[in-house]
Design a protein around this motif. Structure first.
Motif, PDB file in Angstrom:
ATOM      1  N   THR A  58       0.817  -1.222   0.000  1.00  0.00           N
ATOM      2  CA  THR A  58       0.000   0.000   0.000  1.00  0.00           C
ATOM      3  C   THR A  58       0.848   1.267   0.000  1.00  0.00           C
ATOM      4  OG1 THR A  58      -0.126  -0.026   2.414  1.00  0.00           O
ATOM      5  CG2 THR A  58      -1.905  -1.119   1.216  1.00  0.00           C
ATOM      6  N   ALA A 170      -6.822  -7.237   1.752  1.00  0.00           N
ATOM      7  CA  ALA A 170      -6.944  -6.085   2.650  1.00  0.00           C
ATOM      8  C   ALA A 170      -6.138  -4.901   2.119  1.00  0.00           C
ATOM      9  CB  ALA A 170      -6.471  -6.466   4.054  1.00  0.00           C
ATOM     10  N   SER A 171      -4.928  -5.180   1.631  1.00  0.00           N
ATOM     11  CA  SER A 171      -4.077  -4.095   1.137  1.00  0.00           C
ATOM     12  C   SER A 171      -4.659  -3.468  -0.127  1.00  0.00           C
ATOM     13  CB  SER A 171      -2.668  -4.620   0.848  1.00  0.00           C
ATOM     14  OG  SER A 171      -2.089  -5.108   2.036  1.00  0.00           O
ATOM     15  N   LYS A 173      -7.748  -3.383  -1.035  1.00  0.00           N
ATOM     16  CA  LYS A 173      -8.933  -2.613  -0.648  1.00  0.00           C
ATOM     17  C   LYS A 173      -8.513  -1.204  -0.218  1.00  0.00           C
ATOM     18  CE  LYS A 173     -13.167  -1.835   0.221  1.00  0.00           C
ATOM     19  NZ  LYS A 173     -14.194  -1.902  -0.828  1.00  0.00           N
ATOM     20  N   LYS A 174      -7.442  -1.174   0.565  1.00  0.00           N
ATOM     21  CA  LYS A 174      -6.909   0.116   1.027  1.00  0.00           C
ATOM     22  C   LYS A 174      -6.466   0.983  -0.155  1.00  0.00           C
ATOM     23  CE  LYS A 174      -3.787   1.864   4.566  1.00  0.00           C
ATOM     24  NZ  LYS A 174      -2.602   1.536   5.376  1.00  0.00           N
ATOM     25  N   ASN A 208     -15.100  -4.697   6.095  1.00  0.00           N
ATOM     26  CA  ASN A 208     -14.243  -3.765   5.371  1.00  0.00           C
ATOM     27  C   ASN A 208     -14.563  -3.724   3.875  1.00  0.00           C
ATOM     28  OD1 ASN A 208     -11.990  -2.496   7.169  1.00  0.00           O
ATOM     29  ND2 ASN A 208     -12.278  -4.571   7.925  1.00  0.00           N
ATOM     30  N   TYR A 335      -6.051  -5.088   7.736  1.00  0.00           N
ATOM     31  CA  TYR A 335      -6.745  -3.879   8.214  1.00  0.00           C
ATOM     32  C   TYR A 335      -6.076  -3.433   9.513  1.00  0.00           C
ATOM     33  CZ  TYR A 335      -9.919  -5.969   4.852  1.00  0.00           C
ATOM     34  OH  TYR A 335     -10.421  -6.565   3.733  1.00  0.00           O
ATOM     35  N   ASP A 336      -6.870  -3.211  10.570  1.00  0.00           N
ATOM     36  CA  ASP A 336      -6.266  -2.785  11.834  1.00  0.00           C
ATOM     37  C   ASP A 336      -6.080  -3.970  12.787  1.00  0.00           C
ATOM     38  OD1 ASP A 336      -8.931  -3.223  12.124  1.00  0.00           O
ATOM     39  OD2 ASP A 336      -9.326  -1.476  13.386  1.00  0.00           O
TER      40      ASP A 336
END
Lengths: 421, 102
Positions: A58, A170-171, A173-174, A208, A335-336
């Protein structure tokens, strides 16, 4: 072999990633005075791999921000780095390796740290399709980054719901992509975790905005000018601009196999990382090694295994007593959420789930076989990870009733207090 | 820019200068013995444990919750313990002295 004999000897390392590089520096630290020469087909200075699917993907950083060691460190320690060089074969009788250009390099000790490569599944239409990427190298990441940047729709299908697939989802998506994960099994992470944890991560991705679809066996890939269509055997299909493949790895064992070294589920090594050849060691993802704690031979894909086996091999080559005896550990960031895992859960017959302070994002999964604690998966819960590590190493018997009591804070003394009655 | 002094378990004293990045990365790049940083600086491995000199604690601050939990992997943890991957290099930590944990 005593240290005084080490001068004027040559140690060759095939593979310069976590295992090979850590080995080279450890060998020097342990007193090896001869040449240390690393070879890797990857053209970049050796880098950290775990961030590739996480923070590095990211970011806009170059791989130079992510190096295992600075370029100067190699020179300072007298370690020769040959990058972008392919090793074609090895000859155990003549004790040399043959490089891609036909040149020969002799060795006194040889280290195989060849790791693994992504499996590219035999899906119809996949091999000749563009914008299909595995994720293992810095080059893979830069290809993925530019494909996402250049795509107007940014629709991504990830094939495979293991750690690489989920972290990449996840990455991406970011990065603003619309991501769908297709998993062949009935649940994600099926091979490595309990159903409760699969559910947690499935929900996390859903919250997410990433779709995770299970029991999806991809059978064909069709491409037109506009996009690709990913077809599954249940008749469903999904549109994609780019496709990520995360369905596991093949061990790079061909060099070792061709040289007649013992191979099982990887290159077979003893407790000092030595193969069945006195002068050849193998370390990292490519090895099938004995784990004393779990009393069985295993193969691991992890930084911990690469680094720790590297140290053991270096110590052993320098003539010191050593044995590879660790409890494996792993981590994943999505994510977190920070997931930390310790131990090997295979063969468990009970999972105890703890939720701290009614916090749905602070969890731990404790895997037992009978009374033996095998493994702990900790979600945003470093305390559970650390206590799990200590308790597994010590072989402590856990008071399961106290472990299940989430009203009580997690404390080692409480977890091992004798069971009454 | 910050000058950071490391004292290794062999009692070797090494002072390094850095401008950015983490203290762990600076130490690894310069081969400080005892600081491995195996996880690459994401507070996952606890292989970059240092004891901050008492008088420098106001410059570094104390460990965060996850960091304090991870430090417990090491039996030598004390109130001056930090994982130096969590220490960002800046002018404000100039002059600190870190003892590498055994």
């Amino acid at each position: 072999m005593s240290i005084s004999l080490i001068k004027n000897k040559t140690c060759i390392v095939i593979g310069a990633s976590h295992a090979g590089v850590n080995f080279a520096f450890s060998l020097r630290r342990e007193g090896w005075e001869g040449d240390i020469i690393l070879y890797d087909a990857d053209p970049f200075l050796p880098y950290h791999r775990p961030p590739l699917s996480k923070a590095y993907l990211t970011s806009e950083d170059g791989i130079d921000k992510n190096l295992l060691k600075s370029e100067e460190s190699y020179a300072k320690e007298g370690i020769t780095l040959n990058l972008g060089v392919y090793v074609k074969s090895m000859d155990r009788k003549l004790k040399h390796i043959i490089l891609g250009d036909g040149s020969i390099q002799s060795y006194d000790k040889l280290i195989i740290a060849t790791g693994a490569r992504p499996i590219m599944p035999s899906i119809q239409g996949l091999a000749n399709s563009n914008n299909v990427f595995p994720l293992r190298t810095a080059t893979d990441v830069s290809n993925i980054r530019s494909a996402v940047k250049n795509s107007a729709n940014k629709e991504v299908v990830v094939i495979g719901g293991g750690y690489i697939g989920l972290e990449t989802a996840a990455s991406l998506k970011k990065l603003g992509a619309k991501v769908t994960v297709l998993e062949r099994e009935e649940r994600i992470l099926a091979r490595v975790t309990a159903p409760e944890m699969s559910t947690f991560f499935q929900n996390l991705h859903l919250e997410n905005g990433v779709d995770i679809l299970t029991s999806k066996n991809v059978i064909a890939l069709e491409s037109n000018n506009e996009a690709k269509i990913v077809r599954c055997d249940d008749g469903t299909s999904y549109r994609a601009d780019l496709i990520i493949i995360g369905v596991g790895i093949f061990v790079n064992k061909e060099l070792a196999a061709a040289a007649g070294l013992d191979i099982e589920n990887g290159i077979k090594v003893d407790e000092t990382a030595k193969t069945n050849d006195e002068d050849i060691y193998a370390i990292g993802d490519c090895t099938f090694h004995y784990n004393p704690h779990y009393d069985r031979y295993i193969r691991l894909e992890s930084v911990q295994n690469a680094v720790d086996q590297a140290k053991v091999a270096a110590t052993s080559i320098c003539g010191k007593e050593t044995q590879y005896d660790t409890v494996p550990w792993f981590w994943s960031d999505q994510y977190d959420v920070k997931l930390q895992m310790v131990g090997l859960s295979q063969g468990y017959d009970q999972v105890i789930v703890r939720r701290e302070n009614n916090d749905n994002k602070c969890l731990s999964f404790w895997y037992f076989k009978g009374e033996i604690l095998l493994a702990v998966d900790a979600v945003n819960n470093a305390k559970a990870y650390v206590y799990g590590t200590k308790l597994i190493k010590r072989g402590e018997i856990i008071n399961k009733e106290n472990l299940m009591d989430c009203e009580e804070d997690l404390k080692i003394a409480h977890l091992i207090s004798p069971i009454i009655g | 820019m910050a000058k950071i002094t490391f004292i290794t378990s062999d009692n070797e004293t090494i002072t390094l200068e850095g401008t950015s990045g983490s203290v762990m990365a600076l130490a690894v790049d310069n081969g400080i013995k005892g600081i491995d940083g195996d996880c690459g600086g994401v507070c996952s491995c606890a292989t970059c444990h240092v004891h901050v000199a008492a008088e420098d604690m106001d410059k570094t601050g104390s460990a965060s919750e996850i960091e304090a939990d991870m430090l417990e992997l090491d039996d030598n943890v004390d109130e001056f313990s930090r994982l130096c991957c969590q220490l960002e290099i800046s002018d404000s930590i100039d002059g600190i002295v870190l003892k590498v944990a055994k």
